[in-house]
Design a protein around this motif. Structure first.
Motif, PDB file in Angstrom:
ATOM      1  N   TYR A  60       1.054  -0.552  -3.507  1.00  0.00           N
ATOM      2  CA  TYR A  60       0.727  -1.032  -2.176  1.00  0.00           C
ATOM      3  C   TYR A  60      -0.685  -0.587  -1.809  1.00  0.00           C
ATOM      4  O   TYR A  60      -1.192   0.418  -2.304  1.00  0.00           O
ATOM      5  CB  TYR A  60       1.672  -0.435  -1.118  1.00  0.00           C
ATOM      6  CG  TYR A  60       3.097  -0.921  -1.152  1.00  0.00           C
ATOM      7  CD1 TYR A  60       4.053  -0.276  -1.934  1.00  0.00           C
ATOM      8  CD2 TYR A  60       3.504  -2.002  -0.371  1.00  0.00           C
ATOM      9  CE1 TYR A  60       5.381  -0.703  -1.947  1.00  0.00           C
ATOM     10  CE2 TYR A  60       4.826  -2.425  -0.371  1.00  0.00           C
ATOM     11  CZ  TYR A  60       5.751  -1.775  -1.160  1.00  0.00           C
ATOM     12  OH  TYR A  60       7.063  -2.199  -1.156  1.00  0.00           O
TER      13      TYR A  60
ATOM     14  N   LEU B  65       0.154  -2.491   5.545  1.00  0.00           N
ATOM     15  CA  LEU B  65       0.659  -2.178   4.214  1.00  0.00           C
ATOM     16  C   LEU B  65       0.889  -3.487   3.459  1.00  0.00           C
ATOM     17  O   LEU B  65       1.674  -4.319   3.888  1.00  0.00           O
ATOM     18  CB  LEU B  65       1.970  -1.406   4.362  1.00  0.00           C
ATOM     19  CG  LEU B  65       2.498  -0.632   3.173  1.00  0.00           C
ATOM     20  CD1 LEU B  65       1.520   0.465   2.796  1.00  0.00           C
ATOM     21  CD2 LEU B  65       3.839  -0.016   3.525  1.00  0.00           C
TER      22      LEU B  65
ATOM     23  N   LEU C 181       1.828  -5.302  -0.297  1.00  0.00           N
ATOM     24  CA  LEU C 181       2.322  -5.159  -1.660  1.00  0.00           C
ATOM     25  C   LEU C 181       1.349  -5.872  -2.599  1.00  0.00           C
ATOM     26  O   LEU C 181       1.069  -7.056  -2.424  1.00  0.00           O
ATOM     27  CB  LEU C 181       3.717  -5.769  -1.801  1.00  0.00           C
ATOM     28  CG  LEU C 181       4.294  -5.773  -3.211  1.00  0.00           C
ATOM     29  CD1 LEU C 181       4.536  -4.340  -3.703  1.00  0.00           C
ATOM     30  CD2 LEU C 181       5.596  -6.565  -3.254  1.00  0.00           C
TER      31      LEU C 181
ATOM     32  N   TYR D   7       4.471  -5.576  -8.364  1.00  0.00           N
ATOM     33  CA  TYR D   7       5.546  -4.685  -8.744  1.00  0.00           C
ATOM     34  C   TYR D   7       6.055  -5.003 -10.141  1.00  0.00           C
ATOM     35  O   TYR D   7       5.952  -6.139 -10.617  1.00  0.00           O
ATOM     36  CB  TYR D   7       6.654  -4.645  -7.694  1.00  0.00           C
ATOM     37  CG  TYR D   7       7.673  -5.760  -7.709  1.00  0.00           C
ATOM     38  CD1 TYR D   7       7.495  -6.889  -6.910  1.00  0.00           C
ATOM     39  CD2 TYR D   7       8.838  -5.661  -8.470  1.00  0.00           C
ATOM     40  CE1 TYR D   7       8.444  -7.891  -6.878  1.00  0.00           C
ATOM     41  CE2 TYR D   7       9.790  -6.664  -8.433  1.00  0.00           C
ATOM     42  CZ  TYR D   7       9.595  -7.770  -7.628  1.00  0.00           C
ATOM     43  OH  TYR D   7      10.539  -8.775  -7.597  1.00  0.00           O
TER      44      TYR D   7
ATOM     45  N   ASP E 272       5.870  -9.666  -9.915  1.00  0.00           N
ATOM     46  CA  ASP E 272       5.202 -10.407  -8.855  1.00  0.00           C
ATOM     47  C   ASP E 272       3.839  -9.767  -8.619  1.00  0.00           C
ATOM     48  O   ASP E 272       3.767  -8.653  -8.134  1.00  0.00           O
ATOM     49  CB  ASP E 272       6.036 -10.372  -7.577  1.00  0.00           C
ATOM     50  CG  ASP E 272       5.418 -11.174  -6.431  1.00  0.00           C
ATOM     51  OD1 ASP E 272       6.065 -11.286  -5.386  1.00  0.00           O
ATOM     52  OD2 ASP E 272       4.287 -11.678  -6.587  1.00  0.00           O
TER      53      ASP E 272
ATOM     54  N   PHE F  18      -0.848   3.216  -2.396  1.00  0.00           N
ATOM     55  CA  PHE F  18       0.424   3.905  -2.602  1.00  0.00           C
ATOM     56  C   PHE F  18       1.171   3.314  -3.787  1.00  0.00           C
ATOM     57  O   PHE F  18       1.155   2.102  -4.014  1.00  0.00           O
ATOM     58  CB  PHE F  18       1.324   3.771  -1.360  1.00  0.00           C
ATOM     59  CG  PHE F  18       0.860   4.553  -0.178  1.00  0.00           C
ATOM     60  CD1 PHE F  18       0.267   3.920   0.904  1.00  0.00           C
ATOM     61  CD2 PHE F  18       1.031   5.931  -0.132  1.00  0.00           C
ATOM     62  CE1 PHE F  18      -0.155   4.644   2.004  1.00  0.00           C
ATOM     63  CE2 PHE F  18       0.614   6.660   0.967  1.00  0.00           C
ATOM     64  CZ  PHE F  18       0.014   6.019   2.033  1.00  0.00           C
TER      65      PHE F  18
ATOM     66  N   GLN G  69      20.440   0.019  -3.361  1.00  0.00           N
ATOM     67  CA  GLN G  69      19.987  -0.327  -2.016  1.00  0.00           C
ATOM     68  C   GLN G  69      18.512  -0.662  -1.948  1.00  0.00           C
ATOM     69  O   GLN G  69      17.946  -0.743  -0.876  1.00  0.00           O
ATOM     70  CB  GLN G  69      20.281   0.808  -1.008  1.00  0.00           C
ATOM     71  CG  GLN G  69      21.735   1.120  -0.825  1.00  0.00           C
ATOM     72  CD  GLN G  69      22.161   2.339  -1.599  1.00  0.00           C
ATOM     73  OE1 GLN G  69      21.377   3.234  -1.812  1.00  0.00           O
ATOM     74  NE2 GLN G  69      23.404   2.365  -2.018  1.00  0.00           N
ATOM     75  N   GLU G  70      17.892  -0.826  -3.067  1.00  0.00           N
ATOM     76  CA  GLU G  70      16.467  -1.164  -3.122  1.00  0.00           C
ATOM     77  C   GLU G  70      15.615  -0.146  -2.361  1.00  0.00           C
ATOM     78  O   GLU G  70      14.538  -0.467  -1.885  1.00  0.00           O
ATOM     79  CB  GLU G  70      16.222  -2.577  -2.567  1.00  0.00           C
ATOM     80  CG  GLU G  70      17.072  -3.642  -3.195  1.00  0.00           C
ATOM     81  CD  GLU G  70      16.832  -3.789  -4.689  1.00  0.00           C
ATOM     82  OE1 GLU G  70      17.763  -4.196  -5.410  1.00  0.00           O
ATOM     83  OE2 GLU G  70      15.723  -3.502  -5.155  1.00  0.00           O
ATOM     84  N   THR G  71      16.082   1.074  -2.221  1.00  0.00           N
ATOM     85  CA  THR G  71      15.340   2.084  -1.470  1.00  0.00           C
ATOM     86  C   THR G  71      14.134   2.523  -2.268  1.00  0.00           C
ATOM     87  O   THR G  71      14.261   3.026  -3.382  1.00  0.00           O
ATOM     88  CB  THR G  71      16.242   3.296  -1.181  1.00  0.00           C
ATOM     89  OG1 THR G  71      17.378   2.854  -0.437  1.00  0.00           O
ATOM     90  CG2 THR G  71      15.486   4.336  -0.385  1.00  0.00           C
ATOM     91  N   GLN G  72      12.973   2.356  -1.688  1.00  0.00           N
ATOM     92  CA  GLN G  72      11.745   2.736  -2.371  1.00  0.00           C
ATOM     93  C   GLN G  72      11.281   4.106  -1.909  1.00  0.00           C
ATOM     94  O   GLN G  72      11.290   4.412  -0.716  1.00  0.00           O
ATOM     95  CB  GLN G  72      10.648   1.700  -2.084  1.00  0.00           C
ATOM     96  CG  GLN G  72      10.958   0.333  -2.680  1.00  0.00           C
ATOM     97  CD  GLN G  72       9.861  -0.665  -2.445  1.00  0.00           C
ATOM     98  OE1 GLN G  72       8.714  -0.317  -2.175  1.00  0.00           O
ATOM     99  NE2 GLN G  72      10.186  -1.943  -2.570  1.00  0.00           N
ATOM    100  N   TYR G  73      10.844   4.896  -2.862  1.00  0.00           N
ATOM    101  CA  TYR G  73      10.316   6.221  -2.594  1.00  0.00           C
ATOM    102  C   TYR G  73       8.826   6.203  -2.891  1.00  0.00           C
ATOM    103  O   TYR G  73       8.418   5.796  -3.975  1.00  0.00           O
ATOM    104  CB  TYR G  73      11.038   7.272  -3.445  1.00  0.00           C
ATOM    105  CG  TYR G  73      12.497   7.362  -3.095  1.00  0.00           C
ATOM    106  CD1 TYR G  73      13.442   6.550  -3.718  1.00  0.00           C
ATOM    107  CD2 TYR G  73      12.940   8.236  -2.101  1.00  0.00           C
ATOM    108  CE1 TYR G  73      14.783   6.605  -3.369  1.00  0.00           C
ATOM    109  CE2 TYR G  73      14.281   8.308  -1.755  1.00  0.00           C
ATOM    110  CZ  TYR G  73      15.191   7.482  -2.390  1.00  0.00           C
ATOM    111  OH  TYR G  73      16.512   7.531  -2.036  1.00  0.00           O
ATOM    112  N   PHE G  74       8.069   6.656  -1.901  1.00  0.00           N
ATOM    113  CA  PHE G  74       6.622   6.543  -1.977  1.00  0.00           C
ATOM    114  C   PHE G  74       5.968   7.834  -2.470  1.00  0.00           C
ATOM    115  O   PHE G  74       6.414   8.941  -2.161  1.00  0.00           O
ATOM    116  CB  PHE G  74       6.046   6.204  -0.601  1.00  0.00           C
ATOM    117  CG  PHE G  74       6.180   4.753  -0.232  1.00  0.00           C
ATOM    118  CD1 PHE G  74       7.414   4.227   0.106  1.00  0.00           C
ATOM    119  CD2 PHE G  74       5.082   3.918  -0.244  1.00  0.00           C
ATOM    120  CE1 PHE G  74       7.551   2.884   0.443  1.00  0.00           C
ATOM    121  CE2 PHE G  74       5.211   2.577   0.087  1.00  0.00           C
ATOM    122  CZ  PHE G  74       6.438   2.063   0.418  1.00  0.00           C
ATOM    123  N   GLY G  75       4.861   7.645  -3.184  1.00  0.00           N
ATOM    124  CA  GLY G  75       4.003   8.768  -3.522  1.00  0.00           C
ATOM    125  C   GLY G  75       3.102   9.109  -2.346  1.00  0.00           C
ATOM    126  O   GLY G  75       3.104   8.418  -1.334  1.00  0.00           O
ATOM    127  N   PRO G  76       2.304  10.166  -2.489  1.00  0.00           N
ATOM    128  CA  PRO G  76       1.437  10.621  -1.390  1.00  0.00           C
ATOM    129  C   PRO G  76       0.224   9.727  -1.170  1.00  0.00           C
ATOM    130  O   PRO G  76      -0.456   9.846  -0.159  1.00  0.00           O
ATOM    131  CB  PRO G  76       1.011  12.015  -1.831  1.00  0.00           C
ATOM    132  CG  PRO G  76       1.088  11.965  -3.330  1.00  0.00           C
ATOM    133  CD  PRO G  76       2.216  11.052  -3.656  1.00  0.00           C
TER     134      PRO G  76
END
Lengths: 114, 111
Positions: A35, A43, A45, A48, A56, A91, A100-107
């Protein structure tokens, strides 16, 4: 759990230089996202991957941007040549697709192109 | 394309409740998320709700989903100065197979 790791955290470069941003997703995750965040556009995208394959890339701004994922634990986003308008926070996020398609982000990597 | 909208700013007094609202257009959304971003940091997942739920509570956080109106809200009870951040609503679009983010709501907590 180390979380998503990005490097460098900050990058200052001159217009025309090549910039490479790196990301290590959470171990076991099979989807990775890049991102870009700016004040003007929020933000966005960029691209991915799922199982290391780009799915995409419609958000990649132009040919100056490229991304690779050579294996499940590493991805790069490259800008060549860089321009001042590329200045933003980039990001990386990862998820286990189907969870759940939960995305975890880096710093994030804060990029400034002069 | 799919759209997620949020108000840009919210200011509350410390100790009061905060309510951040979000509307979306994708009726096929399955999961809806709230992320928190503190200055200079990445996005931290706060909570999520599945589309067949109306409400989810997690300590000081309450998420309400009105699927008919495509409206999602996040209530923070007893808001503290540490809650000052940008809050992003995100909706997983089944049609596009990706998360669609709102522009973020900047929450300012004052004494």
């Amino acid at each position: 759990d180390a979380g998503v790791i990005q490097s460098p955290r900050h990058e200052v470069t001159e217009m025309g230089q090549e910039v490479t941003l790196r990301c290590k997703p959470i171990s076991g995750h099979n989807s990775l996202f890049w991102y870009r965040q700016t004040m003007m556009r929020g933000l966005e995208l960029l691209i991915y991957f799922n199982n290391n394959v780009p799915i995409d890339d419609s958000g990649m701004p132009e040919d100056r941007f490229s991304a690779k994922m050579p294996n499940a634990s590493f991805s790069t986003l490259k800008i060549q040549p860089s321009e001042p308008r590329d200045s933003a926070v980039y990001f990386c996020a990862s998820t286990f697709s189907g969870d759940q398609e939960t995305q975890y982000f880096g710093p994030g990597t804060r990029l400034l192109v002069l | 394309g799919e759209d997620v909208e949020q108000s840009l700013f919210l200011s509350v007094r410390e100790g009061d409740s905060s309510v951040i609202n979000c509307t979306y257009t994708d009726s096929s959304s399955t999961y809806l998320y709230w992320y928190k971003q503190e200055p200079g940091a990445g996005l931290q997942l706060l909570t999520y709700i599945f589309s067949n739920m109306d409400m989810k509570q997690d300590q000081r956080l309450t998420v309400l989903l009105n699927k008919k109106d495509k409206h999602l809200s996040l209530r923070i009870a007893d808001t503290q100065t540490g809650d000052s951040a940008i809050y992003f609503c995100a909706v997983f679009s089944g049609g596009y197979n990706k998360l669609i983010f709102g522009a973020g709501t900047r929450l300012a907590v004052h004494p």
